[in-house]
Design a protein around this motif. Structure first.
Motif, PDB file in Angstrom:
ATOM      1  N   ALA A  72       1.808   9.586  -5.533  1.00 27.26           N
ATOM      2  CA  ALA A  72       2.306  10.941  -5.086  1.00 27.26           C
ATOM      3  C   ALA A  72       3.641  11.249  -6.268  1.00 27.26           C
ATOM      4  O   ALA A  72       3.411  12.594  -6.475  1.00 27.26           O
ATOM      5  N   PHE A  73       4.401  10.525  -6.550  1.00 26.94           N
ATOM      6  CA  PHE A  73       5.121  10.966  -7.701  1.00 26.94           C
ATOM      7  C   PHE A  73       4.710  11.091  -9.093  1.00 26.94           C
ATOM      8  O   PHE A  73       5.279  11.996  -9.581  1.00 26.94           O
ATOM      9  N   GLU A 133       0.774  -1.267   0.005  1.00 25.64           N
ATOM     10  CA  GLU A 133       0.133   0.043  -0.040  1.00 25.64           C
ATOM     11  C   GLU A 133       0.846   1.090   0.143  1.00 25.64           C
ATOM     12  O   GLU A 133       0.290   2.488  -0.651  1.00 25.64           O
ATOM     13  N   TYR A 134       2.063   1.199   0.894  1.00 24.62           N
ATOM     14  CA  TYR A 134       2.894   2.393   0.878  1.00 24.62           C
ATOM     15  C   TYR A 134       3.592   2.877  -0.436  1.00 24.62           C
ATOM     16  O   TYR A 134       3.460   3.824  -0.857  1.00 24.62           O
ATOM     17  N   ILE A 135       3.952   1.607  -1.102  1.00 21.55           N
ATOM     18  CA  ILE A 135       4.541   1.602  -2.355  1.00 21.55           C
ATOM     19  C   ILE A 135       3.424   2.356  -3.682  1.00 21.55           C
ATOM     20  O   ILE A 135       3.770   3.289  -4.165  1.00 21.55           O
ATOM     21  N   LEU A 152      12.082  11.701 -11.117  1.00 22.98           N
ATOM     22  CA  LEU A 152      10.836  11.323 -10.579  1.00 22.98           C
ATOM     23  C   LEU A 152      10.225  10.025 -11.589  1.00 22.98           C
ATOM     24  O   LEU A 152       9.583   9.267 -10.993  1.00 22.98           O
ATOM     25  N   ARG A 153      10.331  10.092 -12.861  1.00 16.01           N
ATOM     26  CA  ARG A 153      10.059   8.939 -13.577  1.00 16.01           C
ATOM     27  C   ARG A 153      10.776   7.775 -13.153  1.00 16.01           C
ATOM     28  O   ARG A 153      10.213   6.615 -13.151  1.00 16.01           O
ATOM     29  N   ALA A 154      12.236   7.487 -12.987  1.00 16.59           N
ATOM     30  CA  ALA A 154      12.847   6.549 -12.463  1.00 16.59           C
ATOM     31  C   ALA A 154      12.339   6.157 -11.115  1.00 16.59           C
ATOM     32  O   ALA A 154      12.344   4.756 -10.826  1.00 16.59           O
ATOM     33  N   LYS A 155      11.925   7.086 -10.035  1.00 20.66           N
ATOM     34  CA  LYS A 155      11.491   6.606  -8.974  1.00 20.66           C
ATOM     35  C   LYS A 155      10.157   5.879  -9.137  1.00 20.66           C
ATOM     36  O   LYS A 155      10.034   4.697  -8.614  1.00 20.66           O
ATOM     37  N   VAL A 156       9.345   6.392  -9.999  1.00 18.41           N
ATOM     38  CA  VAL A 156       7.998   5.837 -10.280  1.00 18.41           C
ATOM     39  C   VAL A 156       8.078   4.271 -11.068  1.00 18.41           C
ATOM     40  O   VAL A 156       7.849   3.350 -10.551  1.00 18.41           O
ATOM     41  N   ASP A 157       9.282   4.050 -11.901  1.00 15.49           N
ATOM     42  CA  ASP A 157       9.513   3.165 -12.814  1.00 15.49           C
ATOM     43  C   ASP A 157       9.931   2.013 -11.936  1.00 15.49           C
ATOM     44  O   ASP A 157       9.527   0.908 -11.465  1.00 15.49           O
ATOM     45  N   ILE A 158      10.942   2.444 -10.748  1.00 12.78           N
ATOM     46  CA  ILE A 158      11.369   1.274  -9.747  1.00 12.78           C
ATOM     47  C   ILE A 158      10.432   0.875  -8.846  1.00 12.78           C
ATOM     48  O   ILE A 158      10.405  -0.508  -8.634  1.00 12.78           O
ATOM     49  N   LEU A 159       9.677   1.744  -8.467  1.00 13.71           N
ATOM     50  CA  LEU A 159       8.524   1.347  -7.374  1.00 13.71           C
ATOM     51  C   LEU A 159       7.566   0.439  -8.278  1.00 13.71           C
ATOM     52  O   LEU A 159       6.947  -0.606  -7.718  1.00 13.71           O
ATOM     53  N   ARG A 160       7.234   0.822  -9.128  1.00 11.80           N
ATOM     54  CA  ARG A 160       6.383   0.048 -10.177  1.00 11.80           C
ATOM     55  C   ARG A 160       6.689  -1.518 -10.338  1.00 11.80           C
ATOM     56  O   ARG A 160       6.093  -2.333 -10.092  1.00 11.80           O
ATOM     57  N   LYS A 161       8.275  -1.559 -10.573  1.00 12.45           N
ATOM     58  CA  LYS A 161       8.708  -2.762 -10.888  1.00 12.45           C
ATOM     59  C   LYS A 161       8.842  -3.703  -9.540  1.00 12.45           C
ATOM     60  O   LYS A 161       8.423  -4.710  -9.519  1.00 12.45           O
TER      61      LYS A 161
END
Length: 93
Positions: A39-40, A31-33, A57-66
């Motif tokens: 948010a990002f 849930e936190y991810i 920001l795109r890199a953060k979103v991509d890593i979290l999604r993966k």
């Protein structure tokens, strides 16, 4: 032999993922991810960013999604069943 070892390793990893994702702590992390991804993504959409800020920001979103996807996919009962089936077949050969 290498195939057996690989399948055993994958099955063990999937079992750990399943245990984690199905626990209260795991659900909290998932849930936190999701909240961080949201948010990002909102930051990306709601304000102008420099090229570097956008890429970060795109890199953060991509890593979290993966990360979220890997945890959820490996914890899937169908994936675990398929790995178990493949291991049983490899063992019988």
């Amino acid at each position: 032999q290498k195939t057996l070892e690989r399948l055993q390793k994958e099955l063990k990893k999937a079992a750990r993922s399943s245990h984690f994702v199905n626990s209260d702590e795991g659900q909290y992390v998932i849930e936190y991810i999701g909240e961080l991804i949201s948010a990002f993504t909102n930051q990306l959409l709601n304000s102008r960013k420099t090229h570097e800020e956008y890429i970060e920001l795109r890199a953060k979103v991509d890593i979290l999604r993966k990360l979220k996807q890997v945890l959820e996919v490996q914890a899937n009962d169908e994936v675990i069943a398929k790995l178990s089936e493949d291991l049983a077949l490899a063992t019988s050969e």
